[in-house]
Design an enzyme around this catalytic site. Structure first.
Site, mmCIF file in Angstrom:
data_model
loop_
_atom_site.group_PDB
_atom_site.id
_atom_site.type_symbol
_atom_site.label_atom_id
_atom_site.label_comp_id
_atom_site.label_asym_id
_atom_site.label_seq_id
_atom_site.Cartn_x
_atom_site.Cartn_y
_atom_site.Cartn_z
ATOM 1 C CG HIS A 131 -1.906 0.971 1.399
ATOM 2 N ND1 HIS A 131 -1.664 2.254 1.833
ATOM 3 C CD2 HIS A 131 -3.232 0.898 1.159
ATOM 4 C CE1 HIS A 131 -2.808 2.920 1.856
ATOM 5 N NE2 HIS A 131 -3.773 2.116 1.449
ATOM 6 C CG ASP A 208 0.351 -2.663 6.034
ATOM 7 O OD1 ASP A 208 -0.647 -2.850 6.746
ATOM 8 O OD2 ASP A 208 0.316 -2.013 4.966
ATOM 9 C CD GLN A 211 -7.218 -4.752 3.835
ATOM 10 O OE1 GLN A 211 -8.169 -5.480 4.076
ATOM 11 N NE2 GLN A 211 -7.366 -3.471 3.572
ATOM 12 C CE LYS A 234 -7.699 -0.456 6.055
ATOM 13 N NZ LYS A 234 -8.105 0.000 4.739
ATOM 14 C CB CYS A 372 -3.643 3.150 -1.632
ATOM 15 S SG CYS A 372 -4.773 4.490 -1.308
HETATM 16 N N1 PMP Z 1 -1.948 -0.924 4.440
HETATM 17 C C1 PMP Z 1 -2.930 -1.645 3.899
HETATM 18 C C2 PMP Z 1 -2.643 -3.022 3.398
HETATM 19 C C3 PMP Z 1 -4.205 -1.106 3.805
HETATM 20 O O1 PMP Z 1 -5.198 -1.808 3.252
HETATM 21 C C4 PMP Z 1 -4.447 0.211 4.293
HETATM 22 C C5 PMP Z 1 -5.816 0.851 4.182
HETATM 23 N N2 PMP Z 1 -6.406 0.711 2.933
HETATM 24 C C6 PMP Z 1 -3.389 0.903 4.869
HETATM 25 C C7 PMP Z 1 -2.154 0.301 4.927
HETATM 26 C C8 PMP Z 1 -3.561 2.274 5.428
HETATM 27 O O2 PMP Z 1 -4.417 2.244 6.521
HETATM 28 P P1 PMP Z 1 -4.967 3.602 7.170
HETATM 29 O O3 PMP Z 1 -5.486 4.412 6.024
HETATM 30 O O4 PMP Z 1 -6.035 3.167 8.104
HETATM 31 O O5 PMP Z 1 -3.818 4.251 7.843
#
Ligand code: PMP
Length: 415
Positions: A131, A208, A211, A234, A372
């Protein structure tokens, strides 16, 4: 899906759906089908009520107050830290730091640990399926320090190429930061193997888990990861809230990330000494209401049991995968053997935005675009995908509605 054993209990999804007020509505005259859970999951009553109860019953600033409300708020706030410690099986609750979410957790590590320990020509390894929040902070750090960012390639199925990873690792590798489960492809990465190989070279590892947290059993001690980032929203919790797990020895060695109240021991104009962990990293009045609601979200997941959640979602994912595979114009993106409940796809000749818009007209919420993960999309030669992602309250009947919708779209736009 991994780690599913025979102790699984069938969840009563009809009853469960009643705990999510937002699900009970019509969108464009049709019952809402919410398949955008990888972006954010919906919130059960207990989470919504926790926010209301805090503001109505015991709103007060935490830690320094000696009055009853401040004590009650502090207790609830610190209870969440303990709940998260248990959720991740961290050794001590001081290893849990509250942040705005995965993005801030990763920025904290890059901005504090990275700034202190990364030198010119050091190497940081990420994967091609990261991401943006696990790419950009490291790029910024590399630019500042003259360090080098290396990227593990992924296969056509969307799996990490382990041999390529081993080739990238060297004595110069200082940090490996990888996604536990991909938000675009659903791939669950072999994180234990990635961690062990990094440790063999003396590098530290950040996971990270944005998910993974809602689906996978996470045990930071067994994994032996050095840092782990997650977001509350999430995991059925509030937005703009999350946590960073870090090993005590590393956190103690790191400088503060932000300066202000709460993170200090003693301040004078000549010199400031910093507070102990975790407070050293929690400058300013935190988002107390959402921390308290985060606790309820974790309790909710614990009540259902992650194994049971994962089993239900696996059933929905398998069902949806089979249905979509049977439609000739649809191509699935991300077909790893081990996946969380994310189903990305493209339809040849139809733009993903059109798919999203037309499904929305039928009350079905999916996500479209690059999710993203623009570099990953480039690797696959795509601008974006359509993505359906499932949570514990989703049903096969909802998948059927999406399939009917997709068949109509194909018929309508391809004639
Ligand atoms: N990493 C992953 C794999 C994600 O799916 C997301 C959110 N789509 C993020 C990081 C970022 O999370 P946040 O916007 O809640 O900081």
């Amino acid at each position: 899906m991994s780690a599913i054993t025979e102790e699984i209990q069938k969840l009563d999804i009809t009853a469960l759906r009643k705990e999510f007020p937002v699900l009970n509505q019509q969108i464009n005259g049709k019952p809402l089908v919410y398949f955008d859970n990888a972006a954010t999951s919906q919130k059960p009553d207990v989470v919504i009520k926790a926010i209301e109860e805090y503001y109505q019953g015991y709103n007060a600033n935490i830690h320094r107050g000696i009055h009853t409300l401040a004590e009650k708020a502090t207790k609830a706030f610190e209870d969440t830290r303990e709940t998260l410690r248990a959720f991740l099986n961290a050794t001590e609750k001081e290893e849990i730091i509250f942040t705005k979410g995965t993005t801030e957790s990763i920025n904290l590590v890059a901005g504090s640990y990275g700034r202190k320990f990364i030198r010119e020509k050091d190497e940081i390894i990420i994967s091609a399926m990261e991401h943006h929040s696990n790419i950009v902070p490291w790029q910024m750090l590399c630019e500042e320090k003259g360090a080098v960012l290396k990227v593990i390639p992924v296969s056509e199925k969307g799996e990490i190429l382990m041999e390529a990873y081993e080739e990238l690792l060297s004595e110069r590798t200082k940090i490996v930061s990888v996604v536990y489960a991909s938000n675009s492809l659903g791939t669950i990465n072999p994180v234990k193997e990635l961690i062990d190989k990094a440790h063999d070279k003396g590098a530290i590892v950040l996971l990270d888990a944005a998910q993974a947290a809602a689906h996978e059993e996470i045990d930071v001690q067994t994994l032996d990861c050095d840092f782990l980032a997650m977001s509350a929203h999430k995991v059925y919790g509030p937005t703009g809230m999350g946590a960073l797990y870090g090993k005590r020895s590393l956190l103690e060695d790191m400088p503060p990330y932000q300066g202000g109240g709460e993170m200090i021991k003693d301040v004078s104009f000549a010199k400031t000494t910093y507070n102990d962990i975790p407070y050293k990293f929690e400058a300013g009045t935190p988002n107390i209401a959402d921390v308290v609601a985060f606790r309820e979200a974790i309790h909710f997941v614990n009540r259902l049991g992650k194994k049971n959640i994962a089993a239900h979602e696996a059933e929905i994912l398998d069902y949806a995968t089979e249905k979509l595979q049977a439609i000739p114009d649809i191509r699935l993106i991300g077909t790893a053997d081990d996946k969380v409940s994310v189903l990305s796809f493209v339809i040849e000749g139809i733009h993903h935005f059109d798919i999203g818009q037309m499904l929305d007209a039928a009350g079905i919420a999916i996500r479209t675009g690059h999710h993203c993960t623009q570099p990953l999309m480039n690797e696959f030669g795509l601008e974006g995908t359509a993505r359906a992602s499932f949570a514990v309250y989703n049903t096969k009947e909802e998948v059927d509605s999406m399939v009917v919708g997709l068949e109509k779209i194909i018929k309508f736009l391809k004639q």
